[in-house]
Design a protein around this motif. Structure first.
Motif, PDB file in Angstrom:
ATOM      1  N   VAL A 196      11.120  66.237  -7.304  1.00 30.39           N
ATOM      2  CA  VAL A 196       9.793  65.911  -8.120  1.00 30.39           C
ATOM      3  C   VAL A 196       9.823  67.315  -8.820  1.00 30.39           C
ATOM      4  O   VAL A 196      10.192  68.551  -8.356  1.00 30.39           O
ATOM      5  CB  VAL A 196       8.614  65.549  -7.204  1.00 30.39           C
ATOM      6  N   ASP A 222       6.662  69.420 -11.666  1.00 30.76           N
ATOM      7  CA  ASP A 222       5.535  69.519 -12.435  1.00 30.76           C
ATOM      8  C   ASP A 222       5.730  70.696 -13.454  1.00 30.76           C
ATOM      9  O   ASP A 222       5.948  71.786 -13.031  1.00 30.76           O
ATOM     10  CB  ASP A 222       4.231  69.893 -11.642  1.00 30.76           C
ATOM     11  N   ILE A 258      11.860  62.521 -10.554  1.00 27.57           N
ATOM     12  CA  ILE A 258      10.870  62.373 -11.562  1.00 27.57           C
ATOM     13  C   ILE A 258      10.171  63.427 -11.908  1.00 27.57           C
ATOM     14  O   ILE A 258       9.762  64.127 -10.690  1.00 27.57           O
ATOM     15  CB  ILE A 258       9.766  61.025 -10.898  1.00 27.57           C
ATOM     16  N   ALA A 307       7.388  65.499 -14.367  1.00 29.24           N
ATOM     17  CA  ALA A 307       6.015  65.411 -15.236  1.00 29.24           C
ATOM     18  C   ALA A 307       6.027  66.544 -16.146  1.00 29.24           C
ATOM     19  O   ALA A 307       6.072  67.763 -15.571  1.00 29.24           O
ATOM     20  CB  ALA A 307       4.907  65.366 -14.202  1.00 29.24           C
ATOM     21  N   ASP A 342       2.243  64.717 -18.040  1.00 33.43           N
ATOM     22  CA  ASP A 342       1.722  65.121 -16.808  1.00 33.43           C
ATOM     23  C   ASP A 342       0.484  64.754 -16.161  1.00 33.43           C
ATOM     24  O   ASP A 342       0.260  64.717 -15.000  1.00 33.43           O
ATOM     25  CB  ASP A 342       1.481  66.649 -17.006  1.00 33.43           C
ATOM     26  N   PRO A 344       1.224  61.112 -13.028  1.00 32.70           N
ATOM     27  CA  PRO A 344       1.130  61.227 -11.680  1.00 32.70           C
ATOM     28  C   PRO A 344      -0.447  61.727 -11.263  1.00 32.70           C
ATOM     29  O   PRO A 344      -0.783  61.231 -10.312  1.00 32.70           O
ATOM     30  CB  PRO A 344       1.853  62.242 -11.554  1.00 32.70           C
ATOM     31  N   ALA A 397      -0.762  66.705  -9.145  1.00 35.66           N
ATOM     32  CA  ALA A 397       0.257  66.003  -9.654  1.00 35.66           C
ATOM     33  C   ALA A 397       1.283  65.876  -8.624  1.00 35.66           C
ATOM     34  O   ALA A 397       1.988  64.857  -8.791  1.00 35.66           O
ATOM     35  CB  ALA A 397       0.931  67.273 -10.642  1.00 35.66           C
ATOM     36  N   LEU A 447       3.029  62.331  -7.791  1.00 39.14           N
ATOM     37  CA  LEU A 447       4.515  62.147  -8.092  1.00 39.14           C
ATOM     38  C   LEU A 447       4.974  61.494  -6.769  1.00 39.14           C
ATOM     39  O   LEU A 447       5.854  60.421  -7.135  1.00 39.14           O
ATOM     40  CB  LEU A 447       5.254  63.433  -8.318  1.00 39.14           C
ATOM     41  N   ALA A 482       6.901  57.818  -6.488  1.00 38.40           N
ATOM     42  CA  ALA A 482       8.094  57.666  -6.171  1.00 38.40           C
ATOM     43  C   ALA A 482       8.125  56.578  -4.888  1.00 38.40           C
ATOM     44  O   ALA A 482       9.205  55.695  -4.832  1.00 38.40           O
ATOM     45  CB  ALA A 482       8.780  58.961  -5.730  1.00 38.40           C
TER      46      ALA A 482
END
Length: 335
Positions: free
Chosen positions: A8, A10, A64, A66, A104, A107, A310, A314, A318
């Motif tokens: 993940v 950000d 994933i 953002a 962003d 999430p 965030a 996320l 997921a």
């Protein structure tokens, strides 16, 4: 939807934070913060982040990410950095089965679905009302917002560009402020005033109105500090005005999405000025939406005080991918 472990990220214009969800149901384990300026591209930053974890980090199988920007097309240029982000390229660089790139605030909205009361600081007396739409937003470097809307058995996440909509004055004092307020590309938008740079613009304009002389902009953090400790009356007045303007925009978004289950404020500024929001005209401005003032009084408003909203969001995307419907750049390896 995601094969574990899931990487993940950000990613903003200045820094990118990475983490790893090793097993379904887990929260992300933070890996590192990487300065975007220190890396040629996102894959370089991801490689460095994984390397810092040494032998602890298992190889990710999906990702994933953002990003602070619109997610359109197969390759995305970060607004405030040189990186171009393409999910397919990242997946191929690390042998992933899938890679997803989202705005962003997607999430942050996902995290609001099951956010706990102890992760919120209420602004106003309204208790939460389950079952309705919710709005998440945040003044920070810019201004982001998204809505979480129940749709059949799913929760639809709707990204917005509310920060780039026009924003005008509502009383005589604001008229004077707007007259001297610095414009951005010849516009005054929500983000022009409700952001870190916007706080600096507001302070300069308020001081100009009160003294009759143009005033230099100062650092947003200095505006906040001077306003909170009352060492600068113009800064204190600026924070109160910022709170009222934020309340107005929050109310507009609540009306737009009929967010009866609440408005949740994130970003870097709101937690620092929580007391101002609670004691200023934030709720008055939020509720002043005739002919729907009665409905507005029942909508709760809160500041998100949990760290890394965030990352939590996320993890929700997921771990519970089938629960949410959202727009993003999705790449999957052909079987």
């Amino acid at each position: 939807m995601f094969e574990f472990p899931v990487l993940v990220g950000d990613i903003g214009g200045t820094n990118a934070r990475f983490g790893l969800i090793e097993t379904k149901g887990d929260q992300p384990r933070p890996l590192s913060h990487e300065a975007t300026a220190d890396h040629a591209d996102p894959s370089s930053a991801i490689k460095a982040s994984l390397a810092k974890d040494g032998d602890r980090a298992p190889r990710p199988r999906s990702a994933i990410l953002a990003i602070a920007g619109r997610v359109d097309g197969p390759e995305i240029q970060l607004t405030n950095a040189h990186w171009k982000i393409a999910g397919q390229r990242i997946a191929e660089d690390f042998g992933l089965s899938s890679a997803v790139v989202v705005n962003d605030y997607v999430p942050v909205a996902a995290g609001a679905a099951d956010i706990e009361p102890h992760d919120l600081s209420p602004v106003g007396p309204c208790p939460p009302v389950p079952g309705g739409a919710r709005v998440v937003l945040g003044p920070g470097t810019g201004f982001g917002a998204a809505a979480l809307v129940p749709y059949a058995a799913h929760l639809a996440i709707v990204s917005t560009e509310i920060g780039h909509t026009d924003f005008g004055p509502a009383d005589e004092f604001e008229e004077k402020v707007w007259h001297v307020l610095e414009r951005v590309e010849d516009r005054i938008t929500v983000e022009t005033v409700l952001s870190g740079p916007g706080l600096a613009r507001l302070h300069a304009a308020v001081a100009h109105v009160r003294t009759g002389k143009p005033h230099e902009k100062i650092d947003p953090a200095a505006v906040t500090e001077a306003g909170l400790n009352a060492s600068d009356p113009h800064a204190a007045e600026t924070l109160e005005l910022f709170g009222r303007l934020l309340g107005r925009v929050c109310g507009d978004l609540a009306l737009t999405f009929l967010a009866t289950s609440g408005v949740y404020i994130g970003g870097g500024i709101a937690p620092r000025i929580l007391k101002v929001l609670q004691e200023s005209g934030f709720r008055t401005a939020f509720e002043r939406k005739a002919p729907f003032a009665e409905m507005m009084r029942k909508i709760p408003t809160s500041v998100i005080t949990v760290q890394d909203p965030a990352f939590r969001g996320l993890a929700a995307l997921a771990n519970e991918g089938g629960k949410f419907v959202y727009h993003g750049q999705v790449w999957r390896k052909a079987m």
